[in-house]
Design a protein around this motif. Structure first.
Motif, PDB file in Angstrom:
ATOM      1  N   ARG A 167      25.401  32.439  49.538  1.00  0.00           N
ATOM      2  CA  ARG A 167      26.622  32.350  50.330  1.00  0.00           C
ATOM      3  C   ARG A 167      27.474  31.112  50.021  1.00  0.00           C
ATOM      4  NH1 ARG A 167      27.059  36.447  52.883  1.00  0.00           N
ATOM      5  NH2 ARG A 167      28.994  35.710  53.836  1.00  0.00           N
ATOM      6  N   THR A 168      27.502  30.730  48.763  1.00  0.00           N
ATOM      7  CA  THR A 168      28.372  29.631  48.363  1.00  0.00           C
ATOM      8  C   THR A 168      29.650  30.193  47.734  1.00  0.00           C
ATOM      9  OG1 THR A 168      27.261  29.478  46.221  1.00  0.00           O
ATOM     10  CG2 THR A 168      26.478  28.028  47.970  1.00  0.00           C
ATOM     11  N   PRO A 169      30.776  29.517  47.896  1.00  0.00           N
ATOM     12  CA  PRO A 169      32.041  30.017  47.341  1.00  0.00           C
ATOM     13  C   PRO A 169      32.106  29.842  45.832  1.00  0.00           C
ATOM     14  CG  PRO A 169      32.365  27.869  48.353  1.00  0.00           C
ATOM     15  CD  PRO A 169      30.948  28.258  48.654  1.00  0.00           C
ATOM     16  N   CYS A 170      33.023  30.574  45.217  1.00  0.00           N
ATOM     17  CA  CYS A 170      33.289  30.410  43.784  1.00  0.00           C
ATOM     18  C   CYS A 170      34.684  29.826  43.597  1.00  0.00           C
ATOM     19  CB  CYS A 170      33.141  31.747  43.048  1.00  0.00           C
ATOM     20  SG  CYS A 170      34.510  32.919  43.275  1.00  0.00           S
ATOM     21  N   TYR A 171      35.057  29.579  42.351  1.00  0.00           N
ATOM     22  CA  TYR A 171      36.362  28.983  42.047  1.00  0.00           C
ATOM     23  C   TYR A 171      37.500  29.854  42.568  1.00  0.00           C
ATOM     24  CZ  TYR A 171      40.123  26.852  39.295  1.00  0.00           C
ATOM     25  OH  TYR A 171      41.281  26.238  38.906  1.00  0.00           O
ATOM     26  N   HIS A 172      37.332  31.184  42.474  1.00  0.00           N
ATOM     27  CA  HIS A 172      38.379  32.103  42.918  1.00  0.00           C
ATOM     28  C   HIS A 172      38.590  32.015  44.424  1.00  0.00           C
ATOM     29  CE1 HIS A 172      40.520  35.867  43.756  1.00  0.00           C
ATOM     30  NE2 HIS A 172      40.815  35.918  42.459  1.00  0.00           N
ATOM     31  N   CYS A 173      37.537  31.717  45.185  1.00  0.00           N
ATOM     32  CA  CYS A 173      37.675  31.552  46.640  1.00  0.00           C
ATOM     33  C   CYS A 173      38.623  30.406  46.965  1.00  0.00           C
ATOM     34  CB  CYS A 173      36.319  31.265  47.278  1.00  0.00           C
ATOM     35  SG  CYS A 173      35.119  32.596  47.180  1.00  0.00           S
ATOM     36  N   LEU A 174      38.564  29.354  46.156  1.00  0.00           N
ATOM     37  CA  LEU A 174      39.390  28.164  46.385  1.00  0.00           C
ATOM     38  C   LEU A 174      40.774  28.306  45.782  1.00  0.00           C
ATOM     39  CD1 LEU A 174      39.589  25.216  47.393  1.00  0.00           C
ATOM     40  CD2 LEU A 174      38.609  24.507  45.190  1.00  0.00           C
ATOM     41  N   PHE A 175      40.840  28.847  44.574  1.00  0.00           N
ATOM     42  CA  PHE A 175      42.114  29.008  43.870  1.00  0.00           C
ATOM     43  C   PHE A 175      42.239  30.460  43.417  1.00  0.00           C
ATOM     44  CE2 PHE A 175      40.993  24.498  42.941  1.00  0.00           C
ATOM     45  CZ  PHE A 175      42.082  23.900  43.564  1.00  0.00           C
ATOM     46  N   PRO A 176      42.703  31.359  44.288  1.00  0.00           N
ATOM     47  CA  PRO A 176      42.815  32.781  43.923  1.00  0.00           C
ATOM     48  C   PRO A 176      43.688  32.975  42.691  1.00  0.00           C
ATOM     49  CG  PRO A 176      43.134  32.477  46.275  1.00  0.00           C
ATOM     50  CD  PRO A 176      43.134  31.102  45.670  1.00  0.00           C
ATOM     51  N   GLU A 177      43.249  33.866  41.830  1.00  0.00           N
ATOM     52  CA  GLU A 177      43.991  34.159  40.601  1.00  0.00           C
ATOM     53  C   GLU A 177      45.272  34.880  40.952  1.00  0.00           C
ATOM     54  OE1 GLU A 177      42.850  35.724  36.121  1.00  0.00           O
ATOM     55  OE2 GLU A 177      41.595  36.251  37.822  1.00  0.00           O
ATOM     56  N   ALA A 178      46.394  34.415  40.403  1.00  0.00           N
ATOM     57  CA  ALA A 178      47.696  35.020  40.707  1.00  0.00           C
ATOM     58  C   ALA A 178      48.614  34.850  39.508  1.00  0.00           C
ATOM     59  CB  ALA A 178      48.326  34.378  41.945  1.00  0.00           C
ATOM     60  N   ASP A 179      49.369  35.892  39.231  1.00  0.00           N
ATOM     61  CA  ASP A 179      50.267  35.871  38.074  1.00  0.00           C
ATOM     62  C   ASP A 179      51.388  34.853  38.224  1.00  0.00           C
ATOM     63  OD1 ASP A 179      48.798  37.865  36.899  1.00  0.00           O
ATOM     64  OD2 ASP A 179      50.087  39.486  37.636  1.00  0.00           O
ATOM     65  N   GLU A 180      51.766  34.551  39.478  1.00  0.00           N
ATOM     66  CA  GLU A 180      52.935  33.705  39.694  1.00  0.00           C
ATOM     67  C   GLU A 180      52.618  32.212  39.665  1.00  0.00           C
ATOM     68  OE1 GLU A 180      51.361  34.949  43.783  1.00  0.00           O
ATOM     69  OE2 GLU A 180      51.741  35.854  41.816  1.00  0.00           O
ATOM     70  N   VAL A 181      51.351  31.847  39.474  1.00  0.00           N
ATOM     71  CA  VAL A 181      50.990  30.433  39.450  1.00  0.00           C
ATOM     72  C   VAL A 181      51.608  29.758  38.226  1.00  0.00           C
ATOM     73  CG1 VAL A 181      49.092  28.800  39.175  1.00  0.00           C
ATOM     74  CG2 VAL A 181      48.868  30.735  40.739  1.00  0.00           C
ATOM     75  N   GLU A 182      52.249  28.606  38.443  1.00  0.00           N
ATOM     76  CA  GLU A 182      52.853  27.860  37.345  1.00  0.00           C
ATOM     77  C   GLU A 182      51.846  26.857  36.800  1.00  0.00           C
ATOM     78  OE1 GLU A 182      56.632  26.043  37.799  1.00  0.00           O
ATOM     79  OE2 GLU A 182      57.474  27.711  38.941  1.00  0.00           O
ATOM     80  N   GLU A 183      51.665  26.882  35.496  1.00  0.00           N
ATOM     81  CA  GLU A 183      50.755  25.934  34.862  1.00  0.00           C
ATOM     82  C   GLU A 183      51.426  24.563  34.776  1.00  0.00           C
ATOM     83  OE1 GLU A 183      47.743  26.383  33.986  1.00  0.00           O
ATOM     84  OE2 GLU A 183      47.423  28.493  33.491  1.00  0.00           O
ATOM     85  N   GLU A 184      50.667  23.519  35.115  1.00  0.00           N
ATOM     86  CA  GLU A 184      51.129  22.152  34.925  1.00  0.00           C
ATOM     87  C   GLU A 184      50.336  21.557  33.772  1.00  0.00           C
ATOM     88  OE1 GLU A 184      50.628  20.187  38.667  1.00  0.00           O
ATOM     89  OE2 GLU A 184      52.584  20.856  39.394  1.00  0.00           O
ATOM     90  N   ARG A 185      51.012  21.232  32.684  1.00  0.00           N
ATOM     91  CA  ARG A 185      50.340  20.747  31.486  1.00  0.00           C
ATOM     92  C   ARG A 185      50.662  19.271  31.265  1.00  0.00           C
ATOM     93  NH1 ARG A 185      48.714  24.864  27.966  1.00  0.00           N
ATOM     94  NH2 ARG A 185      48.134  26.682  29.213  1.00  0.00           N
ATOM     95  N   CYS A 186      49.684  18.559  30.700  1.00  0.00           N
ATOM     96  CA  CYS A 186      49.888  17.151  30.376  1.00  0.00           C
ATOM     97  C   CYS A 186      51.054  16.955  29.414  1.00  0.00           C
ATOM     98  CB  CYS A 186      48.617  16.570  29.762  1.00  0.00           C
ATOM     99  SG  CYS A 186      47.202  16.571  30.878  1.00  0.00           S
ATOM    100  N   ALA A 187      51.265  17.946  28.541  1.00  0.00           N
ATOM    101  CA  ALA A 187      52.310  17.831  27.520  1.00  0.00           C
ATOM    102  C   ALA A 187      53.699  17.728  28.137  1.00  0.00           C
ATOM    103  CB  ALA A 187      52.251  19.024  26.579  1.00  0.00           C
ATOM    104  N   THR A 188      53.865  18.272  29.338  1.00  0.00           N
ATOM    105  CA  THR A 188      55.177  18.232  29.986  1.00  0.00           C
ATOM    106  C   THR A 188      55.187  17.358  31.242  1.00  0.00           C
ATOM    107  OG1 THR A 188      54.622  20.254  31.206  1.00  0.00           O
ATOM    108  CG2 THR A 188      55.840  20.502  29.138  1.00  0.00           C
ATOM    109  N   MET A 189      54.025  17.205  31.891  1.00  0.00           N
ATOM    110  CA  MET A 189      53.968  16.461  33.146  1.00  0.00           C
ATOM    111  C   MET A 189      53.433  15.043  32.974  1.00  0.00           C
ATOM    112  SD  MET A 189      55.082  18.685  35.334  1.00  0.00           S
ATOM    113  CE  MET A 189      54.580  18.054  36.928  1.00  0.00           C
ATOM    114  N   GLY A 190      52.693  14.790  31.906  1.00  0.00           N
ATOM    115  CA  GLY A 190      52.064  13.494  31.701  1.00  0.00           C
ATOM    116  C   GLY A 190      50.755  13.378  32.460  1.00  0.00           C
TER     117      GLY A 190
END
Length: 250
Positions: A167-190
């Protein structure tokens, strides 16, 4: 352990929580590290120094000049080399007793499933949600512990997931997978260079605690670091009863 190993790992052996038995577990352990960048670099270096028996280092990217500000596995002389091979050379220099397998392609599908199935602990040190979710699904399927880290700008995150426990959560429980999520990359955000060292080193610490059974790992808690104020926050979370990845587990 032979005399050389008893001496090399003596500072671990002196710790009551680890001792000879715990260090032997480290020497027998197999760890998969997904990502040989800012997080994977310190995590891999400390795990190799600690004596992890077999480290599989997977990264499909090559070393670039912009990586060297924080990705301490790599050197100027190895610019243009696959990160996995560059990392392999660095780890073998730190501890030649450790077997290091370099995977210079992006892990996915059957190859990912096989590597996760054969690992004792998996470290998610990658920089994109697609890979994070695929690694999580494989860890849930094979009931493997997953140590997840993230770092962007001055913000760091750390969490541990272990589907081998009830009964432990997984990564998806915390951060549900969604197409609209914007990636934040070091190359653009630092990203603040030492931040990746802090989070990656903590990933190594949690992995070693899982392997040796010492201390309390951060299950069901998301640790958040503000690198500007050096303040930590801890947020508790539980399993999503409708999670499409882990809801069917006990």
């Amino acid at each position: 352990m032979d005399d050389g190993q008893l001496l090399r790992y003596s500072r671990h052996i002196l710790l009551e929580e680890i001792g000879v038995e715990g260090q032997q577990r480290i020497l027998d352990a197999k760890v998969l590290i997904v990502g040989a960048g800012g997080l994977g670099s310190p995590a891999a270096l400390y795990l190799a120094a600690a004596g992890i028996g077999r480290i599989t280092l997977a990264d499909g990217d090559t070393v670039d000049l912009t990586n060297l500000q924080r990705q301490i596995l790599h050197t100027q002389e190895r610019i243009g080399q696959p990160k996995a091979l560059s990392g392999q050379a660095a780890l073998q220099g730190v501890n030649p007793e450790v077997v290091v397998e370099a995977i210079s392609t992006r892990l996915a599908g059957a190859a990912l499933q096989e590597l996760v199935a054969n690992a004792d602990v998996v470290l998610d040190c990658c920089d994109n949600f697609a890979t994070r979710h695929e690694v999580n699904r494989a860890c849930v399927r094979h009931r493997k512990a997953l140590v997840s880290g993230a770092a962007i700008r001055f913000a760091g995150q750390l969490a541990v997931f272990d589907s081998g426990r009830d009964r432990t959560p997984c990564y998806h429980c915390l951060f549900p997978e969604a197409d609209e999520v914007e990636e934040e990359r070091c190359a653009t955000m630092g990203v603040f260079a030492p931040l990746t060292g802090i989070i990656g080193t903590m990933q190594a610490a949690e992995a070693l605690k899982l392997i040796t059974g010492s201390g309390e790992v951060v299950l069901g808690r998301l640790w958040l670091l503000d690198g500007l104020s050096m303040e930590w926050r801890s947020i508790r979370f539980g399993r999503d009863p409708e999670c499409p990845v882990c809801a069917g587990l006990n």
